[in-house]
Motif scaffolding. Structure first.
Motif, PDB file in Angstrom:
ATOM      1  N   ILE A   1       1.276  -6.859  -6.895  1.00 26.85           N
ATOM      2  CA  ILE A   1       0.273  -5.974  -6.283  1.00 26.85           C
ATOM      3  C   ILE A   1       0.769  -4.531  -6.283  1.00 26.85           C
ATOM      4  O   ILE A   1       0.045  -3.612  -6.653  1.00 26.85           O
TER       5      ILE A   1
ATOM      6  N   ALA B   1     -11.326  -2.772  -3.945  1.00 25.10           N
ATOM      7  CA  ALA B   1      -9.892  -3.029  -3.955  1.00 25.10           C
ATOM      8  C   ALA B   1      -9.397  -3.371  -5.356  1.00 25.10           C
ATOM      9  O   ALA B   1      -8.218  -3.243  -5.656  1.00 25.10           O
ATOM     10  N   PHE B   2     -10.309  -3.790  -6.209  1.00 24.41           N
ATOM     11  CA  PHE B   2      -9.878  -4.224  -7.528  1.00 24.41           C
ATOM     12  C   PHE B   2     -10.029  -3.148  -8.581  1.00 24.41           C
ATOM     13  O   PHE B   2      -9.632  -3.333  -9.723  1.00 24.41           O
TER      14      PHE B   2
ATOM     15  N   ILE C   1     -10.397 -11.954 -11.523  1.00 25.77           N
ATOM     16  CA  ILE C   1     -10.894 -11.536 -10.212  1.00 25.77           C
ATOM     17  C   ILE C   1     -12.201 -12.244  -9.881  1.00 25.77           C
ATOM     18  O   ILE C   1     -12.376 -12.795  -8.788  1.00 25.77           O
TER      19      ILE C   1
ATOM     20  N   ARG D   1     -12.530 -14.781  -6.821  1.00 25.76           N
ATOM     21  CA  ARG D   1     -13.230 -14.202  -5.685  1.00 25.76           C
ATOM     22  C   ARG D   1     -14.624 -14.800  -5.501  1.00 25.76           C
ATOM     23  O   ARG D   1     -15.067 -15.019  -4.395  1.00 25.76           O
TER      24      ARG D   1
ATOM     25  N   SER E   1      -1.913 -13.111  -6.742  1.00 23.94           N
ATOM     26  CA  SER E   1      -3.269 -13.070  -6.213  1.00 23.94           C
ATOM     27  C   SER E   1      -4.138 -12.144  -7.065  1.00 23.94           C
ATOM     28  O   SER E   1      -3.619 -11.327  -7.832  1.00 23.94           O
TER      29      SER E   1
ATOM     30  N   TYR F   1       0.830  -1.210   0.000  1.00 20.35           N
ATOM     31  CA  TYR F   1       0.000   0.000   0.000  1.00 20.35           C
ATOM     32  C   TYR F   1       0.861   1.257   0.000  1.00 20.35           C
ATOM     33  O   TYR F   1       0.548   2.228  -0.664  1.00 20.35           O
TER      34      TYR F   1
ATOM     35  N   GLU G   1      -5.538  -9.470  -6.372  1.00 22.30           N
ATOM     36  CA  GLU G   1      -5.205  -8.061  -6.170  1.00 22.30           C
ATOM     37  C   GLU G   1      -4.119  -7.589  -7.134  1.00 22.30           C
ATOM     38  O   GLU G   1      -4.050  -6.426  -7.481  1.00 22.30           O
TER      39      GLU G   1
ATOM     40  N   GLN H   1     -15.973  -6.102  -2.207  1.00 28.57           N
ATOM     41  CA  GLN H   1     -15.066  -6.978  -2.937  1.00 28.57           C
ATOM     42  C   GLN H   1     -14.402  -6.229  -4.091  1.00 28.57           C
ATOM     43  O   GLN H   1     -13.236  -6.442  -4.396  1.00 28.57           O
TER      44      GLN H   1
ATOM     45  N   LEU I   1      -1.151  -1.469  -8.179  1.00 30.40           N
ATOM     46  CA  LEU I   1      -1.639  -0.285  -7.476  1.00 30.40           C
ATOM     47  C   LEU I   1      -1.003   0.987  -8.034  1.00 30.40           C
ATOM     48  O   LEU I   1      -1.664   2.005  -8.203  1.00 30.40           O
TER      49      LEU I   1
ATOM     50  N   GLY J   1      -6.772  -2.562 -10.210  1.00 28.58           N
ATOM     51  CA  GLY J   1      -6.378  -3.551 -11.212  1.00 28.58           C
ATOM     52  C   GLY J   1      -7.088  -3.274 -12.526  1.00 28.58           C
ATOM     53  O   GLY J   1      -6.479  -3.328 -13.600  1.00 28.58           O
TER      54      GLY J   1
END
Lengths: 566, 67
Positions: free
Chosen positions: A257, A455-456, A498, A502, A518, A76, A520, A452, A261, A459
C-alpha cells in the motif's frame, strides 16, 4: 460572538480574499491559463503544490484514520510523502525541461503516437473526476456541519467560488489562491494541534509532545505512547505502536500500500502539472523540496494529533457515566459523528473490544479537537475555513487538469489541429465551466462507486502513468508498442483486481488475496507488470525513430554531460 | 542519485516497515524507534533527500555551465 457567527465571518473573509486574488491574477493567454505563464517562484509553487495536494481527506480525515490504525497509519504518512522523493528525483525536473503544457503531451511526443496521448488524457480525466467528486462532497459537508446549511447549498456555494477563480484566472488564479489557501489551512491545523499538545503533554510543539510524557491524571509522568499502549491493553485492543500483530495489516500489505500510494502520488496529473508552472528545471527541483516541507509540516503533526486525540478519547470516555460526558460530546452527538449505544443498560460507556458501545467517526478527531482542547470559538471557525481551503484548492487544481486534457490534448492536438490560441482559451474556459457543473452534480448526489474508487485512484495512477514516464525519460529504446502494452495491462490488471475484490467478492479475506495484498496495495503489482511488459515488448518491436531518441538525450542533458566526464 | 534512492528505500521500507518490530525494542525518549521512523523519521529523511539532490544538481549545473 458565538461559534456560528465567527464561522460566517472567517469563511466569508477567506472567500473574499480568494476572489480578490483571482481578479488580480486573471489571464488572457493559453500559456497563462495552462501553466501560469511559467513565472511562479519556487517557494510559491511549493505552497500551491501543498494546498493542491492536501485534500479534504488529508485535512479532516487523516489524523482520525491514523488514530484508529495506530502504527499501520504509516501507510498514509509515508505513502503520501515518499512520492515526492520520486517526483523530485525522477520526474519533475525532466518534465519541466521538456516543457509544453500537459503530461499527456509528453507521453504523446515521447511515444510518437496520438493513441498513447489519448490513452493518457483519458486516464487523466478518469482519475481527476473520481477525485474531484470527493472534494465537492467535502465542501458540502463542512458547510452543513459548521454553518447548518443543507449539503447541496454548500456544494453550490463552493462551486461558484471555484468557478470564479478557475475559469477567470486559470492556472495563475489557481496558483495564487492556493498559496493563500495553504496559509489558511496550515494555521487552522497547527493552532488546535499545538493547543492539545500543550494541554496533554505540556509541550506546545506536537512533534515533541508526541514523544513526551502525560501531564495529568492517573498516568502523569508516563510517556504518552506508553500510556496509550496501556490504554489499548486495558481495552483488549492491539497496542497502538505494535506493527503486524493480529487485527492489523500484514507486513507485505503495508509495504504494497505504501508503495502504491508513493508511486501513485508521483503519477497524479494534477501534481505533475504544478511543476510546469515554474521557470526552469532547477526551480522544479527546489519547488519539490518546498512542497514537501510545507506538506511535511502537516504530515508530521497529524500522527501526533492522532495519538493525543486517542488518549483523550479513551481516558475521558471509557468507563465514564453517560450522564457526565463533556459538552463537546453532546454537541457532536447531534451530527451523528459520535454515538453511544448502551447495550448493557448500565449508563456507563464501555469501549473495550467485543463490548464496545461507542461509535466514533474518524472526522471528529480533527473537527472537534478545538472544543476538546477548550479553545475559543474563533479557532473552531478557523478549522471550518481550513477544511474548506483544503477541499477548494484541490478541486480547483483538478478542474484545470481536466480542462486542459480536454481542450489541449483532445481538442487542439487531435480534433482541431488548426485552432487559434484565442479559440483554444475559450474552449478551455468552457470545458472548465462544464467540468465544474459535472463535479457539483457528483458532489450533491455522489454515485455509489465514487467513495469506493477515490482511494484507488492512486493504484490506477501508479500502474498506468509512473512506469511509462520513468521509462520515457530514462531509456531511449522503450517503444510506442511497449508503452501502450504496459499502460493498458497495468491499469486493466489493477482495475480488475479492485473491481473483483470490492464489488464481486467484498467479503474476501487476506487468504484469498494475491500474496496477501489488499486491493489498496495492488497498484504496486500493476506497476511491476507495466514495467516488465513495456520492457519486454520494446525488445521485440521496431526501435523508436532517431528524433525521439535524440529528444530523450536532450531532456537529460546536464546529467549526461556530468556522467561522460566522470 | 542511486545513493539517494537507496536511502529513500532503506529509511522508509527497511527501517519503517521490515525492521519495525526489532527496532521497537529500542526507545528514544518516548518513542519506540521503529514506530518513530514510520510516523515521523521517514518524512524528515524525505525532505533531506530532496534538499541534497537539489543542491547537488545545482552544483553540477554550475560546473557545466547549464542554466
Amino acid at each position: 460572538m458565538n461559534v456560528q457567527a465567527w464561522t460566517y465571518l472567517i469563511v466569508t473573509a477567506t472567500f473574499a480574499l480568494y476572489i480578490g486574488i483571482a481578479w488580480w491574477s486573471r489571464v488572457r493567454t493559453t500559456s497563462g491559463f495552462y501553466v501560469a505563464g511559467r513565472g511562479v517562484p519556487a517557494v510559491a509553487n511549493g505552497m500551491a503544490t501543498g494546498a493542491d495536494w492536501m485534500s479534504a481527506a488529508s485535512f479532516i480525515s487523516m489524523a482520525g484514520l491514523i488514530s484508529f490504525m495506530g502504527y499501520t497509519g504509516t501507510i498514509y504518512l509515508m505513502g503520501w510523502t515518499g512520492g515526492y522523493v520520486l517526483l523530485a528525483l525522477l520526474l519533475a525536473p525532466y518534465l519541466r525541461k521538456y516543457g509544453k503544457f500537459t503530461t499527456s503531451e509528453f507521453v504523446g511526443d515521447r511515444y510518437y503516437s496520438d493513441a498513447a496521448r489519448l490513452v493518457a488524457a483519458a486516464c487523466t480525466i478518469f482519475v481527476s473526476f473520481t477525485y474531484i467528486a470527493g472534494q465537492m462532497r467535502g465542501v458540502g459537508v463542512v458547510f452543513s456541519r459548521f454553518l447548518e446549511v443543507e449539503v447541496h447549498w454548500g456544494v453550490i456555494i463552493g462551486v461558484v467560488i471555484v468557478f470564479f477563480y478557475a475559469v477567470l484566472g486559470g492556472m495563475r488564479g489557481i496558483t495564487y489562491t492556493q498559496v493563500a489557501q495553504y496559509c489558511v489551512l496550515i494555521v487552522a491545523f497547527l493552532i488546535p494541534a499545538a493547543a492539545i499538545s500543550w494541554k496533554i503533554t505540556g509541550n506546545p510543539i506536537p512533534q515533541f509532545g508526541f514523544g513526551g510524557t502525560v501531564q495529568e491524571g492517573q498516568q502523569a509522568g508516563v510517556f504518552l505512547l506508553e500510556a496509550l499502549d496501556a490504554l489499548h491493553r486495558e481495552l483488549r485492543l492491539p497496542e497502538y505502536t505494535a506493527a503486524f500483530v493480529p487485527g492489523k495489516k500484514s507486513m507485505i500489505d503495508v509495504t504494497a500500500i505504501a508503495l502504491a500510494l508513493m508511486v501513485g502520488t508521483a503519477g497524479l496529473p494534477h501534481v505533475l502539472v504544478r511543476f510546469y508552472t515554474v521557470r526552469s528545471a532547477r526551480a522544479a527541483r527546489w519547488s519539490a523540496l518546498w512542497a514537501l516541507v510545507f506538506i511535511g509540516l502537516l504530515y508530521t503533526t497529524a500522527p501526533a494529533v492522532a495519538a493525543f486525540a486517542r488518549v483523550n478519547l479513551i481516558s475521558t470516555l471509557h468507563n465514564s457515566s453517560y450522564s457526565e460526558v463533556p459538552e463537546w460530546f453532546k454537541s457532536w452527538e447531534t451530527t451523528g459523528l459520535i454515538s453511544f449505544d448502551d447495550q448493557n443498560g448500565d449508563g456507563i460507556i464501555d469501549m473495550s473490544d467485543g463490548a464496545n458501545e461507542l461509535t466514533v467517526d474518524q472526522d471528529i478527531m480533527v473537527l472537534a479537537n478545538p472544543e476538546i482542547a477548550e479553545l475559543p470559538a474563533w479557532v473552531v471557525a478557523l478549522v471550518a475555513a481550513g477544511g474548506l481551503a483544503a477541499a477548494l484548492s484541490t478541486a480547483a487544481g483538478l478542474l484545470l487538469v481536466i480542462a486542459s486534457a480536454i481542450s489541449h490534448d483532445i481538442g487542439k492536438s487531435i480534433l482541431w489541429k488548426d485552432m487559434s490560441s484565442r479559440r483554444e482559451l475559450l474552449l478551455a474556459r468552457v470545458t472548465a465551466s462544464v467540468a465544474v457543473v459535472v463535479a457539483a452534480y457528483f458532489g450533491i448526489s455522489p454515485p455509489g462507486f465514487v467513495a469506493q474508487v477515490v482511494a484507488f485512484a492512486f493504484g490506477l495512477a501508479a500502474s498506468s502513468f509512473f512506469p511509462v514516464l520513468v521509462l520515457g525519460i530514462f531509456t531511449r529504446t522503450t517503444t510506442k508498442e511497449g508503452a501502450i502494452a504496459g499502460m493498458s495491462s497495468g491499469i486493466l490488471f489493477t482495475g480488475a483486481y479492485i473491481v473483483y475484490f470490492r464489488l464481486i467478492r467484498p467479503d474476501a479475506t487476506a487468504e484469498d488475496w494475491l500474496f496477501g495484498i489488499s486491493p489498496e496495495g495492488i497498484g504496486s503489482v500493476g506497476m511491476l507488470i507495466n514495467f516488465a511488459l513495456a520492457l519486454i515488448v520494446s525488445r521485440f518491436t521496431k526501435p523508436p525513430p532517431d528524433e525521439v531518441q535524440q529528444l530523450v538525450s536532450e531532456i537529460r542533458l546536464p546529467r549526461e554531460r556530468a556522467a561522460e566526464s566522470a | 542519485m542511486a545513493i539517494l534512492l537507496a536511502v529513500w528505500f532503506v529509511c522508509s521500507y527497511v527501517l519503517g516497515i521490515f525492521l519495525v518490530e526489532p527496532l521497537n525494542g529500542t526507545r528514544i525518549g518516548g518513542f519506540p524507534l521503529g514506530f518513530w521512523f514510520a510516523h515521523q523519521g521517514s518524512i524528515y529523511v524525505f525532505i533531506v533527500l530532496i534538499l541534497v539532490y537539489a543542491a547537488t544538481m545545482d552544483r553540477l549545473d554550475r560546473r557545466y555551465g547549464v542554466d
